[in-house]
Design an enzyme around this catalytic site. Structure first.
Site, PDB file in Angstrom:
ATOM      1  N   ARG A 522       0.843  -1.215   0.000  1.00  0.00           N
ATOM      2  CA  ARG A 522       0.000   0.000   0.000  1.00  0.00           C
ATOM      3  C   ARG A 522       0.868   1.252   0.000  1.00  0.00           C
ATOM      4  O   ARG A 522       1.927   1.291   0.626  1.00  0.00           O
ATOM      5  CB  ARG A 522      -0.897   0.028   1.246  1.00  0.00           C
ATOM      6  CG  ARG A 522      -2.007  -0.982   1.215  1.00  0.00           C
ATOM      7  CD  ARG A 522      -3.045  -0.790   2.283  1.00  0.00           C
ATOM      8  NE  ARG A 522      -2.465  -0.505   3.591  1.00  0.00           N
ATOM      9  CZ  ARG A 522      -3.131   0.182   4.531  1.00  0.00           C
ATOM     10  NH1 ARG A 522      -4.332   0.665   4.238  1.00  0.00           N
ATOM     11  NH2 ARG A 522      -2.589   0.394   5.704  1.00  0.00           N
ATOM     12  N   SER A 583       8.339  -4.913   6.053  1.00  0.00           N
ATOM     13  CA  SER A 583       8.020  -5.982   7.026  1.00  0.00           C
ATOM     14  C   SER A 583       8.889  -7.210   6.849  1.00  0.00           C
ATOM     15  O   SER A 583       8.376  -8.319   6.555  1.00  0.00           O
ATOM     16  CB  SER A 583       6.553  -6.335   6.894  1.00  0.00           C
ATOM     17  OG  SER A 583       5.788  -5.152   6.878  1.00  0.00           O
ATOM     18  N   ASP A 637       6.533  -3.760  10.281  1.00  0.00           N
ATOM     19  CA  ASP A 637       5.071  -3.603  10.393  1.00  0.00           C
ATOM     20  C   ASP A 637       4.592  -3.782  11.821  1.00  0.00           C
ATOM     21  O   ASP A 637       3.596  -3.176  12.235  1.00  0.00           O
ATOM     22  CB  ASP A 637       4.330  -4.548   9.435  1.00  0.00           C
ATOM     23  CG  ASP A 637       4.746  -5.998   9.589  1.00  0.00           C
ATOM     24  OD1 ASP A 637       4.146  -6.844   8.898  1.00  0.00           O
ATOM     25  OD2 ASP A 637       5.669  -6.285  10.368  1.00  0.00           O
TER      26      ASP A 637
HETATM   27  C1  0WK Z   1      -1.554  -4.831   7.609  1.00  0.00           C
HETATM   28  C2  0WK Z   1      -0.376  -3.909   7.915  1.00  0.00           C
HETATM   29  C3  0WK Z   1       0.869  -4.414   7.248  1.00  0.00           C
HETATM   30  C4  0WK Z   1       1.123  -5.829   7.678  1.00  0.00           C
HETATM   31  C5  0WK Z   1      -0.077  -6.657   7.362  1.00  0.00           C
HETATM   32  C6  0WK Z   1       0.121  -8.038   7.838  1.00  0.00           C
HETATM   33  O1  0WK Z   1      -0.674  -2.626   7.439  1.00  0.00           O
HETATM   34  O2  0WK Z   1       1.946  -3.623   7.585  1.00  0.00           O
HETATM   35  O3  0WK Z   1       2.259  -6.317   7.050  1.00  0.00           O
HETATM   36  O4  0WK Z   1      -1.234  -6.127   7.999  1.00  0.00           O
HETATM   37  O5  0WK Z   1      -1.002  -8.777   7.531  1.00  0.00           O
HETATM   38  P1  0WK Z   1      -1.162  -9.573   6.174  1.00  0.00           P
HETATM   39  O6  0WK Z   1      -1.533  -8.618   5.155  1.00  0.00           O
HETATM   40  O7  0WK Z   1       0.109 -10.270   5.929  1.00  0.00           O
HETATM   41  O8  0WK Z   1      -2.258 -10.550   6.435  1.00  0.00           O
HETATM   42  C1  BGC Z   2       8.864 -10.874   8.836  1.00  0.00           C
HETATM   43  C2  BGC Z   2       8.630  -9.801   9.844  1.00  0.00           C
HETATM   44  C3  BGC Z   2       7.217  -9.284   9.711  1.00  0.00           C
HETATM   45  C4  BGC Z   2       6.254 -10.435   9.779  1.00  0.00           C
HETATM   46  C5  BGC Z   2       4.835  -9.982   9.661  1.00  0.00           C
HETATM   47  C6  BGC Z   2       7.808 -11.914   8.925  1.00  0.00           C
HETATM   48  O1  BGC Z   2       7.958 -12.838   7.905  1.00  0.00           O
HETATM   49  O2  BGC Z   2      10.114 -11.470   9.065  1.00  0.00           O
HETATM   50  O3  BGC Z   2       9.516  -8.752   9.671  1.00  0.00           O
HETATM   51  O4  BGC Z   2       6.990  -8.422  10.785  1.00  0.00           O
HETATM   52  O5  BGC Z   2       6.517 -11.340   8.773  1.00  0.00           O
HETATM   53  O6  BGC Z   2       4.566  -9.405   8.473  1.00  0.00           O
END
Ligand code: 0WK
Ligand code: BGC
Length: 894
Positions: A522, A583, A637
């Site tokens: 994003r 992240s 993140d």
């Molecule tokens: C939303 C956050 C972002 C994070 C994500 C993790 O804004 O920084 O990495 O959540 O959740 P995912 O999208 O991997 O399910």
């Molecule tokens: C990364 C982290 C991150 C997490 C959640 C992991 O795979 O090593 O830096 O915070 O994923 O997104």
């Protein structure tokens, strides 16, 4: 006195009727016209709906009991099965050998013990009696001492108040043990209607309805599970036992009941109960005939001038005799023999009238049964939304077997009352015996399967002790990660973030923010003002080819997205400070300087590891002549999420992500951060707990399925804790377990499932859908159908159980990690009780119906001295990155 007593039996007196007319009047009273039968059918339908509904079930007379027989025989059932059937007047013991060859032709070893069994008032002796019968039976057939599963059929009409509520299986099992029959195990308990339905299903004609019209009467049918509200099963079918014998106990049959029926009821051992059964069951038909005869004797149209006192004797006329009297060939002769045996010296006319009355009573029973059956068929037709229902109905019972005309009336009247249904009556050749054996064998097969499934899933079910051990290991790894000497080899790297505090609300300004590393990339613009924060954002896809291409291509792509966003937001002319949520594990060397230590979550872009990611971004901007880039902060993140939630809740000192990946950060005391100079205050530590266990400390907890998943990733051996918990991997763990279950013939009947061989085909979001309360099984079927997997009812349940097991383990492991963090913070601060907020984000945490609840529950258990509040981040960590940028711009240390 006798005369007035006999008078009371009669139908209301009408003067000067010929004797013939008086007999006709009695026969008319016993004949129910079609429209009245239609009314009985409609009332039965109503009573059935009352029994099915959770609201009215308790008051219902027709109790519609779920039989939890959800599985039908699949022909693989094999072995010797014992069956004990408890009927009204005898106990039947049977041994059936199922060959597992589709079981179309079992060889029953059958032995009937015709002994009378003690009256119902002494129920507990009953089970000893049955166990003795069993021992004699087994002694008689010299049965081998191998394990013998037993199915117990409770025949219609048997009810003993003292047994009600008691565990009948236990009562029987302990009686059997007392007989030293240690190789006999009671495996299944069923109603005889269910046994009949199964028996009739074995002839390759699936049977979905069964009827018993014998001593008592009852029925069962395969109902749409979602309509059986007491069963809480919402898809597929569920066998329901109607217990329709009590139909009318609330007075709904009062306009059908004749004075003869009232007398039979008053003289029964349960007046006012089982009114429908007392019109249909063979225990009562003889009595009804006796009361009709008694009434006609009172009206001097039968046995005139003979002594008829015998007719005052209860049960003097057996239903068996009634059936023989109405038997076409011998009927009249039999009537004479029966009435003479009673000393009634019957005339030819008496015999003829007695036969008419017997025929009327039994035909009425058949017609009433038909009204009940028609109600069941119409219910099935409506609930399956069918134009026409074609169904087989298994029928058993001495009335049906003993009087062919009964079946004919049943068939024809059912056809009249339920013209939209085509029912084929299948007489049960062997009563319930074989069916009960199959139900027992199916129960055995399911029990064996359940045992194998439990064994296969056991390594994924963590005990409290296991989780305490993970918590302790996490704590140890945290200490190693914080230690200057031990940091380098720690699996949990505890990376300093240089963020020293959470927002204090004084942040102001307009910032660009990037959020890379989750499901979506994003780009955001964040305006932090007095009255709060406003944001606009755009989601961009990072194609796998870019994720796993060159670093240059990846960062070029990021710059292109930024430029596209700035164009759309009319920001191209402005140079806004940018906060970069990146992240992935980075060694933070400053607020705007972070060296990538390793890629995770499927990223592997080359030329990035060991590089400062902010520099890589700046270089890409130069390559793209994008001069408007001003990166002031790069955060993980977890840190962005903590800051974003910290803006609303100052107690938010932990950031947790459970999404594609998983990780956590928290505010650690500077004195404990051995890798950074300084003792004062706190610093946010990015734990990178995803790598917990990469040093082997968690090997005892990895199952073969986890190893299979890890081996197939581009970072095998890495991020082991993450691969037990996060969204990128849970679907894969489930897929491997399903494949193992198929291989063991425990799922999809062992049929190979090519589509299930495809990596990532079983997405983690499926788990969230499958575990939704209430809609589960339909959803399971739909999802499996999309994967070209034809799932049976049990298959759906099993897939659901696997998903629940995998997601529960993930949540509990997450809780163990978090318990280590909050306990450390509590000790750091020397507090007896710690109250802290966790800012949390991630699709798995947010979308899974039970993950957060399971995590919080286990955390409360593992860290009872910490009150942990979970605050879901609504705006993602982009906002957090902007806040860190705001602090950085204020020149202060965030
Ligand atoms: C939303 C956050 C972002 C994070 C994500 C993790 O804004 O920084 O990495 O959540 O959740 P995912 O999208 O991997 O399910
Ligand atoms: C990364 C982290 C991150 C997490 C959640 C992991 O795979 O090593 O830096 O915070 O994923 O997104």
């Amino acid at each position: 006195n006798a005369a007035s007593n006999l008078k009371a039996h009669s139908l209301p007196f009408t003067p000067a009727l010929t004797s013939r007319a008086q007999v006709q009047r009695a026969l008319l009273a016993l004949t129910i016209p079609l429209e009245a039968l239609q009314a009985v059918k409609d009332r039965m339908l109503q009573a059935m709906r009352k029994g099915l509904s959770r609201q009215t079930h308790a008051q219902a007379n027709v109790r519609m009991l779920p039989a939890y027989i959800c599985s039908t025989p699949d022909g693989t059932e094999k072995g010797d099965i014992l069956v004990v059937e408890l009927c009204q007047s005898h106990v039947r013991t049977l041994r059936v050998t199922l060959l597992g060859d589709g079981n179309q032709s079992p060889q029953p070893g059958c032995w009937v013990m015709g002994s009378s069994w003690p009256p119902p008032t002494m129920p507990l002796q009953l089970f000893d009696f049955i166990a003795q019968c069993l021992r004699q039976f087994l002694a008689g057939i010299s049965s081998p001492q191998h394990r013998l599963p037993l199915g117990f059929v409770n025949g219609t009409g048997f009810s003993c108040s003292d047994v009600e509520g008691k565990d009948v299986v236990q009562l029987l099992q302990s009686a059997i043990k007392k007989q030293e029959l240690h190789h006999v195990d009671v495996v299944a308990l069923m109603n005889d209607t269910v046994g009949t339905m199964m028996t009739c299903s074995m002839r390759g004609e699936p049977c979905e309805v069964a009827l018993i019209v014998g001593t008592g009467t009852n029925s069962c049918f395969m109902a749409e599970a979602q309509l059986v509200e007491m069963a809480e099963e919402i898809s597929g079918q569920m066998c329901v036992i109607t217990e329709w014998g009590c139909f009318g106990d609330d007075g709904t049959l009062s306009d059908i009941l004749t004075p003869y029926d009232q007398h039979v009821d008053q003289e029964s051992f349960n007046p006012g109960e089982k009114r429908f059964e007392k019109l249909v069951g063979s225990l009562y038909l003889g009595e009804i005939v006796r009361h009709v005869l008694t009434a006609l004797v009172a009206e001097k149209v039968l046995f005139t001038g003979r002594s008829v006192a015998i007719l005052r004797t209860k049960d003097v006329l057996k239903t068996q005799q009634v059936l023989e009297i109405i038997n076409n060939e011998e009927g009249m002769a039999k009537a004479r023999r029966v009435l003479e045996a009673l000393g009634l010296q019957p005339s030819e006319q008496d015999c003829c009238r007695v036969q008419q009355i017997c025929r009327a009573v039994v035909s009425r029973a058949a017609a009433l049964c038909a009204a009940g059956l028609a109600a069941i068929l119409s219910h099935m037709c409506q609930s399956q939304e069918l134009e026409r229902l074609v169904v087989n109905v298994g029928v058993d019972g001495e009335l049906y077997r003993g009087y062919t005309r009964f079946g004919e009336i049943l068939q024809s009247v059912t056809g009249l009352l339920a013209p939209e249904c085509m029912a084929t009556l299948l007489p049960s050749v062997d009563g319930t015996g074989q069916g009960a054996a199959v139900v027992t064998a199916v129960a055995l097969r399911l029990a064996a399967q359940r045992h194998e499934v439990d064994q296969l899933l056991a390594p994924l079910q963590l005990s409290r002790a296991d989780l305490e051990r993970v918590q302790a290991l996490m704590r140890r790894e945290m200490e190693l990660g914080l230690g200057l000497e031990s940091h380098a080899n720690a699996s949990v790297r505890m990376l300093p973030t240089y963020v020293r505090g959470t927002p204090d609300g004084t942040e102001r300004g307009e910032f660009l923010a990037l959020d890379l590393g989750g499901t979506n990339f994003r780009v955001l613009v964040v305006r932090v003002a007095q009255d709060g924060i406003r944001m606009a954002s755009e989601i961009y896809v990072i194609p796998t080819a870019v994720m796993q291409g060159t670093g240059e291509a990846l960062f070029n792509h990021i710059i292109e997205c930024i430029m596209d966003f700035q164009l759309k937001q009319n920001l191209l002319e402005q140079v806004l400070p940018l906060g970069f949520t990146f992240s992935f594990p980075c060694q933070q060397l400053g607020l705007d300087k972070a060296v990538l230590l390793s890629w995770t979550k499927g990223f592997s872009a080359s030329g990035c590891v060991g590089q400062d990611v902010v520099q890589l971004l700046r270089e890409a901007a130069q390559r793209k002549q994008h001069l408007g880039l001003k990166v002031v902060a790069v955060v993980n993140d977890t840190v962005g999420t903590m800051m974003s939630c910290g803006y609303d809740d100052p107690k938010c000192e932990i950031g947790l992500i459970v999404g594609t990946g998983t990780n956590a950060c928290y505010m650690e005391e500077m004195r404990n951060v051995g890798t950074v100079e300084g003792e004062q205050g706190r610093m946010c530590i990015n734990m990178e707990w995803g790598a917990f266990g990469d040093n082997g400390c968690l090997d005892d907890f990895f199952t073969d399925f986890d190893r299979l998943v890890d081996e197939k990733t581009i970072n095998a051996g890495k991020q082991r804790f993450e691969k037990l918990i996060s969204g990128m991997y849970l679907g894969e763990i489930v897929r491997h377990i399903l494949l193992a279950l198929v291989e063991k013939q425990l799922l999809f009947r062992g049929k190979p499932c090519p589509k299930l061989q495809t990596r990532d085909i079983f997405q983690t979001k499926f788990l969230s859908t499958i575990e939704i309360d209430g809609l589960a099984l339909q959803q399971v079927r739909a999802i499996l159908q999309d994967l070209e997997l034809q799932a049976s009812f049990e298959d759906s349940l099993l897939v659901q159980k696997v998903c629940q097991t995998v997601s529960l383990r993930a949540a509990q492991l997450c809780a163990a990690g978090l318990a280590a963090v909050v306990e450390k913070m509590r000790e750091n601060r020397g507090l007896a009780q710690l109250a802290v907020t966790v800012g949390v984000d991630g699709t798995l945490y947010k979308m899974h119906p039970r993950f957060s609840q399971h995590l919080q529950q286990m955390l409360r258990d593992l860290a009872p001295n910490c009150t942990v509040t979970f605050l879901q981040s609504e705006d993602g960590s982009g906002k957090g990155a902007a806040l860190v940028a705001a602090v950085a711009c204020r020149g202060a240390e965030p």
